[in-house]
Design a protein around this motif. Structure first.
Motif, PDB file in Angstrom:
ATOM      1  N   LEU A 138       0.820  -1.216   0.000  1.00  6.43           N
ATOM      2  CA  LEU A 138       0.000   0.000   0.000  1.00  6.43           C
ATOM      3  C   LEU A 138       0.852   1.263   0.000  1.00  6.43           C
ATOM      4  O   LEU A 138       0.321   2.355   0.205  1.00  6.43           O
ATOM      5  CB  LEU A 138      -0.927   0.003   1.219  1.00  6.43           C
ATOM      6  CG  LEU A 138      -1.917  -1.165   1.298  1.00  6.43           C
ATOM      7  CD1 LEU A 138      -2.700  -1.107   2.602  1.00  6.43           C
ATOM      8  CD2 LEU A 138      -2.877  -1.147   0.114  1.00  6.43           C
ATOM      9  N   GLY A 139       2.159   1.138  -0.202  1.00  5.51           N
ATOM     10  CA  GLY A 139       3.024   2.305  -0.293  1.00  5.51           C
ATOM     11  C   GLY A 139       3.737   2.661   0.978  1.00  5.51           C
ATOM     12  O   GLY A 139       4.540   3.602   0.987  1.00  5.51           O
ATOM     13  N   ASN A 164       3.054  15.602   9.625  1.00  5.76           N
ATOM     14  CA  ASN A 164       2.779  17.003   9.299  1.00  5.76           C
ATOM     15  C   ASN A 164       2.380  17.177   7.835  1.00  5.76           C
ATOM     16  O   ASN A 164       2.385  18.279   7.303  1.00  5.76           O
ATOM     17  CB  ASN A 164       4.016  17.872   9.567  1.00  5.76           C
ATOM     18  CG  ASN A 164       4.341  17.926  11.042  1.00  5.76           C
ATOM     19  OD1 ASN A 164       3.440  17.967  11.870  1.00  5.76           O
ATOM     20  ND2 ASN A 164       5.624  17.914  11.370  1.00  5.76           N
ATOM     21  N   VAL A 165       2.037  16.048   7.193  1.00  2.00           N
ATOM     22  CA  VAL A 165       1.676  16.092   5.786  1.00  2.00           C
ATOM     23  C   VAL A 165       0.305  16.735   5.639  1.00  2.00           C
ATOM     24  O   VAL A 165      -0.638  16.421   6.375  1.00  2.00           O
ATOM     25  CB  VAL A 165       1.663  14.669   5.189  1.00  2.00           C
ATOM     26  CG1 VAL A 165       1.246  14.712   3.721  1.00  2.00           C
ATOM     27  CG2 VAL A 165       3.037  14.047   5.329  1.00  2.00           C
ATOM     28  N   SER A 225      -1.914   9.072  -1.258  1.00  2.45           N
ATOM     29  CA  SER A 225      -0.623   9.761  -1.283  1.00  2.45           C
ATOM     30  C   SER A 225      -0.237  10.270   0.100  1.00  2.45           C
ATOM     31  O   SER A 225       0.943  10.219   0.487  1.00  2.45           O
ATOM     32  CB  SER A 225      -0.691  10.935  -2.269  1.00  2.45           C
ATOM     33  OG  SER A 225      -1.727  11.847  -1.898  1.00  2.45           O
ATOM     34  N   ALA A 226      -1.204  10.761   0.859  1.00  3.97           N
ATOM     35  CA  ALA A 226      -0.926  11.233   2.217  1.00  3.97           C
ATOM     36  C   ALA A 226      -0.537  10.078   3.131  1.00  3.97           C
ATOM     37  O   ALA A 226       0.332  10.223   3.996  1.00  3.97           O
ATOM     38  CB  ALA A 226      -2.138  11.971   2.772  1.00  3.97           C
ATOM     39  N   SER A 232       3.107   9.995   4.863  1.00  6.77           N
ATOM     40  CA  SER A 232       3.160   9.970   6.331  1.00  6.77           C
ATOM     41  C   SER A 232       3.947   8.776   6.826  1.00  6.77           C
ATOM     42  O   SER A 232       4.733   8.872   7.774  1.00  6.77           O
ATOM     43  CB  SER A 232       1.746   9.959   6.906  1.00  6.77           C
ATOM     44  OG  SER A 232       1.020  11.095   6.512  1.00  6.77           O
ATOM     45  N   GLY A 233       3.759   7.619   6.182  1.00  9.28           N
ATOM     46  CA  GLY A 233       4.486   6.429   6.597  1.00  9.28           C
ATOM     47  C   GLY A 233       5.971   6.553   6.393  1.00  9.28           C
ATOM     48  O   GLY A 233       6.769   6.194   7.269  1.00  9.28           O
ATOM     49  N   LYS A 234       6.378   7.081   5.244  1.00 12.15           N
ATOM     50  CA  LYS A 234       7.802   7.235   4.968  1.00 12.15           C
ATOM     51  C   LYS A 234       8.444   8.241   5.911  1.00 12.15           C
ATOM     52  O   LYS A 234       9.567   8.039   6.393  1.00 12.15           O
ATOM     53  CB  LYS A 234       8.000   7.661   3.517  1.00 12.15           C
ATOM     54  CG  LYS A 234       7.593   6.594   2.513  1.00 12.15           C
ATOM     55  CD  LYS A 234       7.745   7.082   1.084  1.00 12.15           C
ATOM     56  CE  LYS A 234       7.316   6.005   0.086  1.00 12.15           C
ATOM     57  NZ  LYS A 234       7.418   6.465  -1.315  1.00 12.15           N
TER      58      LYS A 234
END
Length: 635
Positions: free
Chosen positions: A553-554, A579-580, A595-596, A600-602
């Motif tokens: 899922l990215g 903080n995205v 995308s958020a 956020s995960g990365k």
């Protein structure tokens, strides 16, 4: 004023369990207590006693394993005084439920350095055989009734009994936990001496042993001396000990009747029948202060249920009468008592026994927990039970267990109508019945009128239609913390409905979907709903591993040793420190854009790798998610 006590209890069954250091033995895992006192070398030498002495000496030179600690070594271990926080007993007026700092005598085995040396120099499988199968002990589930004591656990039993024998006359013991130690009736003499010599003893746990009627009678006789009961004993666990009517009669006569200290009595899983139930009913009518009475797994029958229900009803009526005389004010010195938890699972009550139980429920104003699982309750019985609950709106019922019965949608509808609008009910278990989609739809409707926290409908005949209706209600619910749908087959449409609910829900903490035959695509939908929820509260998830799915899922690849609880802790940490910018504020419901989620995960994973403070915060988030499962029972 600090008090002194000797806490004697078995080792923790789970690593890292809160309160592990208070258990009395310094354990390092589910089986480390046995490894400490078991001598594999001695066992191997005994099995090879027919070999020549030269062959034994040659094998000993090849083996580099240090000798394990034996029983004699364990008896000579150092006894240290440590400051611990332990639960004290007593009534409400005497400070019941207060945590006090006092000295606890802790008996410890070998230190961490010594254990590390032993583990580092462990023998290989080729040089020396492992411990024989009959000498090995496996991790024990607390609810595993098939557990049998092995020679290794019996050896540890002798060590624990010797320590208890050495401390029995000190008068400072407050907690004794010898559950699952293979105790026999002959060991009851030591327990009786401990009860008579230690007036501060508050908790006595002897479940899953072989005490029988003789052992129960000896323990019961020690709690009544010169017409006076034990002054501090509030918890007594004698479950699964083969106690019959004779032992129950002695316990009722000497430990329950006239005893205004004992609050919790566990007698589940014994052989108590009609005569034992009549004796217990007579003790309740004589007067007592029991609040929790567990009789599950005993064949009480309809006759036993009749006398027991009548005694509980009379006890509650006396309480109500006393409250009326006091003007509805509870006075500490004259506190009326009544049974609040009554577990009658698998008691062979049948329909006739349920009729008498319903007669008690019509007027009861004290009962909060009721267990009726495995009693072959059908729709007709459910109609009678529902009528009793509907007539009595003053019963403070918080939990009811109706698992493993024969209830269909007709009985579920009667029950849901009866509990509609309840302000106290928090837990309903309807698993392993004959409920279909109509029952799941009724549950979804009731969730909007009753603030349930636990709902279990596992292993019922529910299809995708019922799942969709239930998930629609779950997405808007703000009270439910545990939901179990295990054993219900789920296709991709059902998985999408669950994904939608998990993306919007902000209260669910435990979710169980074991044995649901969910495909890979359905798993991805469910995990996507979890990770996209900015306000997710989920802490426990069972059914399939989450880590491998999050990668698709990215999100960053999480370590392979991360379980579902740690993955969920990372998801909460991810949104906590993200903080995205997203399209909607974090306080609103609904899933975040893919995308958020990936960004956020990365960012969160990079912060864990670069900042020690972030690592500490993640550990705190994960530690806060751990459900406290202390092995100690509060008096």
């Amino acid at each position: 004023m600090p008090e002194s006590c000797l806490v004697i209890s078995p080792p923790s069954r789970k690593e890292g369990m809160p309160g592990e250091s208070e258990m009395g033995i310094n354990s390092r895992g589910a089986g480390s207590d046995v490894e400490t006192f078991l001598d594999p070398e001695r066992s191997r030498r005994r099995n090879q006693s027919t070999c020549s002495s030269n062959a034994r000496n040659s094998a000993a030179k090849q083996s580099k394993t240090p000798r394990a600690v034996t029983e004699s070594d364990a008896s000579d271990t150092e006894m240290k005084w440590t400051q611990e926080s332990t639960f004290t007993g007593g009534e409400s007026g005497a400070g019941e439920g207060r945590l006090q700092k006092r000295k606890v005598e802790t008996i410890e085995g070998p230190g961490e350095e010594e254990e590390g040396k032993q583990g580092a120099s462990g023998r290989s499988s080729e040089d020396s055989p492992s411990c024989p199968q009959h000498e090995q002990i496996r991790p024990v589930d607390p609810m595993d009734i098939s557990y049998c004591a092995t020679p290794a656990s019996l050896r540890l039993k002798d060590v624990l009994l010797s320590r208890l024998d050495a401390a029995v006359h000190t008068g400072r013991i407050q907690v004794i936990d010898l559950s699952r130690r293979g105790l026999l009736a002959s060991d009851s003499e030591l327990i009786r001496a401990a009860l008579r010599s230690n007036s501060q003893l508050a908790v006595l746990k002897l479940g899953y042993n072989y005490l029988g009627d003789k052992g129960a009678s000896m323990i019961a006789s020690s709690c009544s001396k010169d017409g006076r009961h034990h002054p501090r004993l509030t918890v007594l666990d004698l479950g699964f000990n083969g106690i019959g009517d004779e032992g129950c009669t002695e316990l009722s006569l000497h430990m329950v009747a006239g005893n205004h200290t004992l609050r919790n009595l566990y007698l589940s899983g014994n052989n108590i029948k009609k005569k034992g139930a009549m004796a217990m009913a007579g003790a309740i009518l004589h007067g007592c202060s029991l609040a929790k009475l567990h009789l599950s797994g005993n064949k009480l029958g309809p006759s036993g249920m009749k006398v027991l229900s009548g005694a509980v009803a009379e006890m509650d009526a006396r309480r109500q009468h006393l409250l009326q005389r006091q003007g509805g004010i509870v006075i500490a010195s004259v506190k009326p008592q009544a049974i609040e938890q009554l577990l009658l699972d698998n008691t062979a009550m049948r329909s006739r026994g349920l009729v008498t139980l319903c007669s008690m429920l019509v007027s009861n104003q004290s009962l909060s927990v009721l267990g009726l699982s495995s009693n072959e309750i059908d729709d007709r019985d459910m109609a009678l039970l529902s009528q009793a609950l509907a007539q009595n709106k003053n019963i403070p019922l918080t939990a009811i267990n109706l698992s493993f019965n024969k209830i269909t949608c007709v009985g579920v509808e009667c029950f849901m109508n009866a509990i509609w609008g309840s302000k106290t009910l928090k837990e309903v278990k309807l698993d392993n019945n004959k409920m279909q989609d109509r029952g799941a739809q009724l549950c979804s409707v009731v969730l909007g009128a009753v603030p349930l926290e636990v709902l279990d409908i596992s292993f019922n005949r529910v299809s995708t239609v019922g799942i969709k209706a239930l998930m629609k209600s779950i997405s808007e619910n703000e009270s439910l913390t545990m939901l179990s749908l295990s054993g219900i087959p789920m296709d991709q449409n059902a998985s999408k409905a669950i994904s939608y609910a998990l993306a919007y829900n902000q209260s669910l903490q435990r979710f169980h979907i074991d044995s649901c035959c969910i495909g890979y695509s359905g798993q991805r939908h469910i995990v996507a709903g979890i990770v996209s929820n900015r306000n997710v509260k989920l802490r426990t998830f069972t059914g399939f591993p989450l880590g491998p799915i999050t990668k698709t899922l990215g999100l960053p690849q999480v370590p392979e040793d991360w379980g579902n609880e740690r993955v969920l802790s990372f998801v909460r940490f991810m949104w906590l420190h993200s903080n995205v910018q997203v399209d909607a504020p974090s306080s609103s419901r609904g899933p975040a854009p893919p995308s958020a989620v990936a960004a956020s995960g990365k960012k969160a994973f990079a912060a864990l790798s670069a900042s020690d403070s972030c690592k500490l915060q993640f550990q705190q988030v994960h530690a806060a998610a751990q459900v406290e499962d202390s092995p100690m029972i509060a008096p």
